[in-house]
Design a protein around this motif. Structure first.
Motif, PDB file in Angstrom:
ATOM      1  N   SER A   1     -16.724  41.553  50.473  1.00  0.00           N
ATOM      2  CA  SER A   1     -17.488  41.664  51.710  1.00  0.00           C
ATOM      3  C   SER A   1     -17.469  40.338  52.471  1.00  0.00           C
ATOM      4  O   SER A   1     -17.209  39.278  51.903  1.00  0.00           O
ATOM      5  CB  SER A   1     -18.927  42.049  51.403  1.00  0.00           C
ATOM      6  OG  SER A   1     -19.553  41.000  50.706  1.00  0.00           O
ATOM      7  N   THR A   2     -17.767  40.429  53.770  1.00  0.00           N
ATOM      8  CA  THR A   2     -17.694  39.253  54.638  1.00  0.00           C
ATOM      9  C   THR A   2     -18.581  38.118  54.137  1.00  0.00           C
ATOM     10  O   THR A   2     -18.159  36.960  54.082  1.00  0.00           O
ATOM     11  CB  THR A   2     -18.137  39.636  56.060  1.00  0.00           C
ATOM     12  OG1 THR A   2     -17.378  40.780  56.444  1.00  0.00           O
ATOM     13  CG2 THR A   2     -17.891  38.520  57.029  1.00  0.00           C
TER      14      THR A   2
ATOM     15  N   LYS B   1      -5.849  44.635  64.038  1.00  0.00           N
ATOM     16  CA  LYS B   1      -6.205  45.846  64.801  1.00  0.00           C
ATOM     17  C   LYS B   1      -5.019  46.333  65.617  1.00  0.00           C
ATOM     18  O   LYS B   1      -4.249  45.548  66.146  1.00  0.00           O
ATOM     19  CB  LYS B   1      -7.371  45.526  65.746  1.00  0.00           C
ATOM     20  CG  LYS B   1      -8.721  45.689  65.106  1.00  0.00           C
ATOM     21  CD  LYS B   1      -9.758  46.036  66.177  1.00  0.00           C
ATOM     22  CE  LYS B   1     -11.115  46.281  65.542  1.00  0.00           C
ATOM     23  NZ  LYS B   1     -11.994  45.114  65.594  1.00  0.00           N
TER      24      LYS B   1
ATOM     25  N   GLY C   1     -11.186  43.866  48.937  1.00  0.00           N
ATOM     26  CA  GLY C   1     -12.429  44.576  49.177  1.00  0.00           C
ATOM     27  C   GLY C   1     -13.673  43.695  49.158  1.00  0.00           C
ATOM     28  O   GLY C   1     -14.790  44.185  49.070  1.00  0.00           O
TER      29      GLY C   1
ATOM     30  N   LYS D   1      -9.857  39.839  51.493  1.00  0.00           N
ATOM     31  CA  LYS D   1     -10.187  41.010  52.327  1.00  0.00           C
ATOM     32  C   LYS D   1      -9.555  42.260  51.746  1.00  0.00           C
ATOM     33  O   LYS D   1     -10.206  43.301  51.651  1.00  0.00           O
ATOM     34  CB  LYS D   1      -9.688  40.800  53.758  1.00  0.00           C
ATOM     35  CG  LYS D   1     -10.586  39.922  54.590  1.00  0.00           C
ATOM     36  CD  LYS D   1     -10.094  39.985  56.035  1.00  0.00           C
ATOM     37  CE  LYS D   1     -10.561  38.795  56.824  1.00  0.00           C
ATOM     38  NZ  LYS D   1      -9.784  38.633  58.060  1.00  0.00           N
TER      39      LYS D   1
ATOM     40  N   ARG E   1      -8.133  50.440  50.461  1.00  0.00           N
ATOM     41  CA  ARG E   1      -7.581  49.164  49.979  1.00  0.00           C
ATOM     42  C   ARG E   1      -7.486  49.122  48.462  1.00  0.00           C
ATOM     43  O   ARG E   1      -6.687  48.380  47.897  1.00  0.00           O
ATOM     44  CB  ARG E   1      -8.437  48.012  50.483  1.00  0.00           C
ATOM     45  CG  ARG E   1      -8.063  47.638  51.901  1.00  0.00           C
ATOM     46  CD  ARG E   1      -8.907  46.519  52.375  1.00  0.00           C
ATOM     47  NE  ARG E   1      -8.471  46.064  53.687  1.00  0.00           N
ATOM     48  CZ  ARG E   1      -9.225  45.338  54.486  1.00  0.00           C
ATOM     49  NH1 ARG E   1     -10.438  45.012  54.119  1.00  0.00           N
ATOM     50  NH2 ARG E   1      -8.761  44.949  55.649  1.00  0.00           N
TER      51      ARG E   1
ATOM     52  N   ASN F   1     -14.420  54.002  58.788  1.00  0.00           N
ATOM     53  CA  ASN F   1     -15.389  52.905  58.736  1.00  0.00           C
ATOM     54  C   ASN F   1     -15.061  51.961  57.578  1.00  0.00           C
ATOM     55  O   ASN F   1     -14.113  52.175  56.832  1.00  0.00           O
ATOM     56  CB  ASN F   1     -16.819  53.447  58.631  1.00  0.00           C
ATOM     57  CG  ASN F   1     -16.999  54.298  57.380  1.00  0.00           C
ATOM     58  OD1 ASN F   1     -16.316  54.102  56.375  1.00  0.00           O
ATOM     59  ND2 ASN F   1     -17.911  55.248  57.454  1.00  0.00           N
ATOM     60  N   LYS F   2     -15.895  50.941  57.444  1.00  0.00           N
ATOM     61  CA  LYS F   2     -15.638  49.893  56.454  1.00  0.00           C
ATOM     62  C   LYS F   2     -15.546  50.437  55.035  1.00  0.00           C
ATOM     63  O   LYS F   2     -14.728  50.023  54.236  1.00  0.00           O
ATOM     64  CB  LYS F   2     -16.767  48.860  56.514  1.00  0.00           C
ATOM     65  CG  LYS F   2     -16.452  47.687  57.384  1.00  0.00           C
ATOM     66  CD  LYS F   2     -17.489  46.608  57.158  1.00  0.00           C
ATOM     67  CE  LYS F   2     -17.239  45.423  58.055  1.00  0.00           C
ATOM     68  NZ  LYS F   2     -18.374  44.513  58.086  1.00  0.00           N
ATOM     69  N   LYS F   3     -16.448  51.372  54.740  1.00  0.00           N
ATOM     70  CA  LYS F   3     -16.510  51.880  53.379  1.00  0.00           C
ATOM     71  C   LYS F   3     -15.224  52.646  53.031  1.00  0.00           C
ATOM     72  O   LYS F   3     -14.659  52.495  51.942  1.00  0.00           O
ATOM     73  CB  LYS F   3     -17.727  52.818  53.264  1.00  0.00           C
ATOM     74  CG  LYS F   3     -18.428  52.684  51.929  1.00  0.00           C
ATOM     75  CD  LYS F   3     -19.678  53.514  51.926  1.00  0.00           C
ATOM     76  CE  LYS F   3     -19.812  54.223  50.605  1.00  0.00           C
ATOM     77  NZ  LYS F   3     -20.798  55.295  50.661  1.00  0.00           N
TER      78      LYS F   3
ATOM     79  N   LEU G   1     -12.366  52.203  54.467  1.00  0.00           N
ATOM     80  CA  LEU G   1     -11.267  51.240  54.412  1.00  0.00           C
ATOM     81  C   LEU G   1     -11.202  50.592  53.035  1.00  0.00           C
ATOM     82  O   LEU G   1     -10.125  50.395  52.471  1.00  0.00           O
ATOM     83  CB  LEU G   1     -11.468  50.172  55.485  1.00  0.00           C
ATOM     84  CG  LEU G   1     -10.368  49.095  55.573  1.00  0.00           C
ATOM     85  CD1 LEU G   1      -9.038  49.717  55.931  1.00  0.00           C
ATOM     86  CD2 LEU G   1     -10.723  48.021  56.584  1.00  0.00           C
ATOM     87  N   LYS G   2     -12.376  50.309  52.490  1.00  0.00           N
ATOM     88  CA  LYS G   2     -12.423  49.705  51.161  1.00  0.00           C
ATOM     89  C   LYS G   2     -11.813  50.643  50.121  1.00  0.00           C
ATOM     90  O   LYS G   2     -11.083  50.218  49.230  1.00  0.00           O
ATOM     91  CB  LYS G   2     -13.874  49.375  50.809  1.00  0.00           C
ATOM     92  CG  LYS G   2     -13.998  48.416  49.645  1.00  0.00           C
ATOM     93  CD  LYS G   2     -15.422  47.949  49.488  1.00  0.00           C
ATOM     94  CE  LYS G   2     -15.622  47.334  48.125  1.00  0.00           C
ATOM     95  NZ  LYS G   2     -16.994  46.904  47.894  1.00  0.00           N
TER      96      LYS G   2
END
Lengths: 289, 554
Positions: free
Chosen positions: A187-188, B342, A185, A182, B367, B359-361, B363-364
Motif C-alpha cells: 500500500s501507498t 495510466k 501489492g 507497487k 497483480r 479499483n485498487k482492490k 488491481l491488487k
C-alpha cells in the motif's frame, strides 16, 4: 547462517565502533545528567542574589564554583537551568520539525502532480512570512511562554526539511524497487514508510545534526530581543549574550556557558556524522561473496 | 610495418584493504601502424586496466610494471607532465558511456577546444575551424550550431560521434576505444563502428578496440587478444582466432556467442499447442501520452506519444518477446500492463479485467497473478532491506494471514529455487553480486506464485556468462511453473533464443509481429531487416561482406 538483524540493531553495532561518535554521545549523556541533577547539589537557587558576591570570580570556598553574575546570582545554577531550556528547545523543536517535515515532504514528493503542487505552494506561503513577524504575532495572540518558542521554531524549521525531503523523494520514487513494491501489492502508506523514508535517513540525520545547534542559536537570538525565555529563567544563548557584555571585567560569565554550548554543538555534529554512517548499510563491511 | 605500440611483461596490481589484486599478468603484445587490435574478455578480465595503464590513468591504488613502448618511447613510469603530451595528442581515447564522458555544463565547442589549446599553438579562430571540420567529418549535421550547443541536446550516438571528433582533433596515431558501443542501440552501434573504421582509414591511425562482444571484434578487428582473469589466453589475427581457435576459453566464448546466433538452433521451450489461445493480456489501441514541460507559458502543450495505438495479445504459456530500440516505448507498454502507467486511450485487458475500469482492490488481485523483474538488479532492490525483508514483503501484502513459520519456509524455498542458499537471507543487496541480486529479484517476483512474469530488460545489465545463467534460470522456472512470460529486450540474440513470438516496436508503434522464426528469418518490414542485419555476428568473413555492401550502398 548470519542472524537477521533489524536496521536499528545493525546501526547500533556500527555506531558503537565509531570512537568520535561514542565519546560525543557519552559527553552528551554526562551533560544531560549534570543539567538535570546539578542544581540539587548547589546551595543556591536560580534567582537568589548574593549581595556580598556581585560579579565574583569562581571559587570553591563559597560554593560559587562558576562565579556569580553582575546581579550576584550563582552562575553554576544558572548555566544548568539554561542548559535545560537550550537542550529542550534544541531537541524537541528539531524532533517536531523533522517529524512534520519528513512526513510532509515524503507525501508531497511521492504523490506528485496536483497534490504535490498544492502542498509545496503552502510551504512557499509560510516561507514568505518573516520569522520575527511570525513570532511577534504568536506572542500577541497567546502571550509569552516557552512553549511558544517551540511552536515558532518548529513551525519555521520543518519547511526546510520538507523541501529537502521532497527533492530526495522524487529521486527515490523513480527507483525500480518502488515500482517493484507497487507490483508487490504494497500500500501507498507502507511504500512511503518502508521504502522512501528509510532511504531518506542519511540526509535527514545530517540535517538534524546541523539543525539542533541552529535552533539553540535561534532561541538565544529570540531571548536577546526579549522574545525568548524571560528572567529569571535563562538559556545558554541568553547567558552567553550577557557574558559577552561583561567579557572584560568578568570573563567567567562568558566562558562557562560558552564551553557548554560549544561542547553540545560539537557533540551533535559528531553524533550526526556517526549516525549517518551507521544507518547506511553500504558502509558496513562486505560479507563473503 | 613497424610496431607502433609494444608491451612486454606488463603487470598491473591493485592494493585494496591489505590485499593485492593482480589485474593484468605478464601481458605482451604488439600493435602495428594502421591496424585494429581487439581486446576481448568478460568484465574483470583486465582488458580495461591494460589500456588504462598504458595511458597512465590507473586509480591511485594501482601500479603498473613492465614495459610499454609507444613509438619508441617508454610510457610506463613516465612523469605525468610528459605523459600529458602523449595522451590526448598522440594517443586518444573514447569511453563506454557517452552520457557521462561529456560535461553537460560546458558547450561542446569549449570541451573540444581544450584539447587543442593544450597541445597546439593554434589561435582561437583556427581552433574553432578545426573543431567544426572534425565535427563535420564524423557526420554531425550543422556542425556550426553544435559547436555552441550542449551535450544534453544530443542523442547517445551523436555524443559518441562528438567524442570521436574530439579524439581526432590532434591527429593521434592511436585511438583507444573502450567498449565504445556497449551503451548504444544496435543500429546506432553499426553506424559508430563503421565511422571508427572510416576515420581510421582516413586519418591513418591504429585502433585498440576493447569489447566483450565477439561480433564487434569480427566486424572491426585485424588482430585479437583474448583475456581472462588478467591473463592472455590467445592472440592472433582475427580469422585465425575465429576459424581455428586454440585456447579452450576462446572456443567456449565462440561457442556461447554462436549458439545464440546460429540459424538452426534448438528451442528450449517445447512448441505451443496452437489450439490453446487463452489470452492473458490483450490490448486494443492502447495509447500512452506524456505531457512534456511547456517551452513558454502560453505555448501549446507538448505531447509525446510513447505507446501509440498498440493492439497485441499474450497467450497462456508462451514467451512473448518485445524488441525495439531505446525510446520505442517497450518499457512503457510493460508499465501499462502492470498498471503502473495510466492509459491515455484504448484498452488493456489483463486476466480478462479492463485495467481502466477496476479499483485498487481488484488491481491488487490481478497483480498477485502478474509480477515483474526489472533491468538494473541494484536499483530494483531497496538498499536498506535485507534479502529476507525483500522476499517477505509480497507475502505480507498478498497473504496477510500467513503464519510466520510458513512464510519463513516459503521464503527459504523461494531462495533455493533461484539457486541461492538461506544464508543469503540476512544480507543487504550491496553485499551481493549483480547476478545474485537479479536472482533475488526473480525470487521476489515468484513469491506470490504468479501466472504471468514480465521481464523488462531483465538480463541486459549483466555480464555475458551471468546473462546465460539467468536466462537458463528463467526458462527452467517458466517450464516448471507453467508461466507465461513477456520478455522485453533490445538484445535480439537473447530474444531469438527464448521467445516463441516476437513484437517489433519502433517509436511507440508495432512494426511487425509473428512467430520468432518467421520474424527473424523472413522479416516483412525493412525496419526489422535492418535491425537484424545490424547485429554483429561472430564471423569475420560474413561481417566483411556486410561491410562492403554497406559501403557500396553509400
Amino acid at each position: 547462517m548470519r542472524k537477521t538483524n533489524s536496521l536499528l540493531n545493525d546501526a547500533w553495532v556500527a555506531l558503537s565502533k565509531n570512537k568520535a561518535a561514542l565519546i560525543s554521545a557519552t559527553t552528551m549523556a554526562a551533560m544531560v545528567f549534570m543539567v538535570l541533577f546539578g542544581p540539587i547539589f548547589s546551595p543556591y537557587t536560580i534567582d537568589e542574589t548574593d549581595w556580598y558576591k556581585i560579579s565574583a570570580a569562581p571559587s570553591l570556598l563559597d560554593g560559587h564554583i562558576f562565579g556569580t553574575d553582575d546581579l550576584g546570582r550563582d552562575l553554576f545554577v544558572r548555566t544548568m537551568f539554561g542548559g535545560r531550556i537550550s537542550l529542550m528547545v534544541g531537541l524537541v523543536a528539531t524532533l517536531v520539525s523533522v517529524m512534520i517535515g519528513v512526513t510532509y515532504g515524503a507525501v508531497a514528493g511521492f504523490m506528485g502532480g496536483r497534490i504535490d503542487a498544492l502542498m509545496m505552494r503552502f510551504v512557499d506561503v509560510l516561507y514568505a512570512m518573516p520569522f520575527l513577524f511570525f513570532v511577534i504575532l504568536l506572542m500577541v495572540f497567546f502571550g509569552r511562554s516557552i512553549f511558544l518558542i517551540f511552536v515558532a521554531i518548529g513551525a519555521v524549521n520543518w519547511l526546510d526539511i520538507a523541501r529537502i525531503v521532497r527533492g530526495q523523494t522524487l529521486n527515490i520514487k523513480g527507483k525500480e524497487y518502488v515500482d517493484a513494491a507497487k507490483t508487490g501489492g504494497v500500500s501507498t502508506i507502507k511504500i512511503i514508510m518502508k521504502h522512501i523514508v528509510p532511504n531518506l535517513l542519511g540526509v535527514v540525520v545530517v540535517y538534524v545534526a546541523l539543525t539542533v545547534p541552529q535552533v539553540i542559536l535561534v532561541e538565544s537570538f529570540l531571548s536577546f530581543l526579549g522574545l525568548g525565555v524571560q528572567e529569571p529563567m535563562t538559556s545558554w544563548g541568553a547567558l552567553v549574550n550577557q557574558g559577552a557584555r561583561q567579557m572584560e571585567s568578568s570573563p567567567w560569565m562568558l566562558l562557562f556557558p560558552a564551553i557548554f554550548l560549544a561542547t553540545t554543538l560539537f557533540c551533535f555534529n559528531f553524533i550526526g556524522d556517526g549516525l549517518r554512517d551507521a544507518l547506511d548499510p553500504k558502509d558496513r563491511t562486505r560479507g563473503n561473496d | 610495418m613497424t610496431d607502433l605500440l609494444a608491451t612486454k611483461k606488463l603487470n598491473v596490481k591493485f592494493r585494496s584493504r591489505g590485499e593485492i589484486i593482480h589485474a593484468v599478468k605478464d601481458l605482451s603484445f604488439k600493435l602495428s601502424d594502421d591496424e585494429v587490435l581487439g581486446i576481448v574478455g568478460e568484465s574483470g578480465s583486465g582488458k580495461s586496466q591494460t589500456v588504462l595503464s598504458i595511458m597512465g590513468l590507473l586509480e591511485t591504488n594501482g601500479s603498473a610494471t613492465g614495459s610499454c613502448l609507444f613509438a619508441d618511447k617508454e610510457l610506463i613510469g613516465l612523469p605525468s607532465g610528459e605523459l600529458n603530451n602523449v595522451r590526448g595528442n598522440e594517443i586518444a581515447m573514447i569511453f563506454q558511456d557517452p552520457m557521462s564522458s561529456l560535461n553537460p555544463y560546458i558547450t561542446i565547442g569549449k570541451q573540444m577546444s581544450g584539447v587543442l589549446k593544450r597541445h597546439t599553438r593554434m589561435g582561437n579562430k583556427e581552433i574553432k575551424e578545426r573543431c567544426i571540420e572534425m565535427l563535420d567529418s564524423v557526420g554531425i549535421g550543422k556542425p556550426q550550431e553544435r559547436f555552441d550547443g550542449y551535450s544534453f541536446e544530443l542523442s547517445g550516438g551523436m555524443r559518441q560521434r562528438v567524442m570521436i571528433a574530439s579524439a581526432l582533433l590532434t591527429n593521434p596515431k592511436l585511438l583507444i576505444a573502450d567498449e565504445p558501443t556497449t551503451a548504444l542501440d544496435v543500429t546506432v552501434q553499426e553506424k559508430i563502428l563503421d565511422l571508427i573504421l572510416a576515420v581510421k582509414e582516413r586519418f591513418k591511425m591504429s585502433v585498440i578496440m576493447i569489447t566483450h562482444d565477439l561480433g564487434v571484434v569480427a566486424r572491426t578487428c585485424d588482430q585479437v587478444l583474448v583475456m581472462k582473469n588478467g591473463e592472455l589466453q590467445e592472440s592472433g589475427n582475427t580469422e585465425a582466432i575465429f576459424y581455428s581457435p586454440k585456447a579452450d576459453y576462446t572456443k567456449e566464448l565462440l561457442k556461447k556467442s554462436k549458439e545464440i546466433n546460429l540459424k538452426e538452433q534448438q528451442k528450449y521451450t517445447e512448441t505451443q499447442d496452437p489450439s490453446i489461445k487463452n489470452s492473458l493480456v490483450k490490448s486494443t489501441n492502447a495509447k500512452v501520452n506524456f505531457v512534456l514541460p511547456k517551452k513558454a507559458l502560453f505555448s501549446a502543450e507538448n505531447i509525446l506519444t510513447a505507446v501509440n495505438e498498440i493492439s497485441m495479445e499474450t497467450h497462456e504459456g508462451e514467451v512473448l518477446g518485445i524488441v525495439g530500440e531505446s525510446g520505442s516505448g517497450k518499457s512503457t507498454l510493460a508499465k501499462t500492463i502492470l498498471g503502473l502507467q495510466k492509459l491515455s486511450s484504448g484498452q488493456v485487458e489483463v486476466f480478462g479485467e479492463r485495467l481502466s475500469e477496476i479499483n485498487k482492490k481488484e488491481l491488487k488481485e490481478i497483480r498477485k497473478k502478474m509480477q515483474v523483474v526489472f533491468q538494473d538488479p541494484f536499483s530494483s532492490l531497496n538498499p536498506r532491506m535485507t534479502v529476507f525483508e525483500i522476499l517477505k514483503e509480497p507475502l505480507d501484502s498478498f497473504f496477510p494471514s500467513m503464519t510466520k513459520e510458513s512464510a519463513q519456509k516459503d521464503i527459504e524455498d523461494g531462495l533455493m529455487e533461484v539457486g541461492l542458499t538461506p544464508e543469503y537471507l540476512g544480507r543487504y543487496p550491496h553485499e551481493l553480486s549483480g547476478g545474485q541480486c537479479q536472482r533475488v529479484a526473480i525470487a521476489r517476483a515468484l513469491m506470490p506464485k504468479p501466472q504471468l512474469l514480465i521481464c523488462d530488460e531483465a538480463v541486459s545489465a549483466l555480464d555475458a556468462s551471468i546473462r546465460g545463467e539467468i536466462i537458463d534460470l528463467l526458462l527452467r522456472i517458466k517450464a516448471e511453473k507453467k508461466l507465461t512470460m513477456i520478455f522485453i529486450a533490445h538484445d535480439l540474440a537473447v530474444v531469438r533464443k527464448i521467445c516463441d513470438r516476437v513484437i517489433v516496436m519502433q517509436s511507440g508503434k508495432i512494426v511487425e509481429q509473428g512467430p520468432t522464426e518467421k520474424v527473424f528469418f523472413e522479416p516483412e518490414k525493412e525496419y526489422t531487416a535492418n535491425l537484424l542485419s545490424a547485429v554483429p555476428v561472430p564471423d569475420p568473413k560474413m561481417e566483411r561482406e556486410k561491410y562492403i555492401k554497406r559501403v557500396q550502398a553509400k
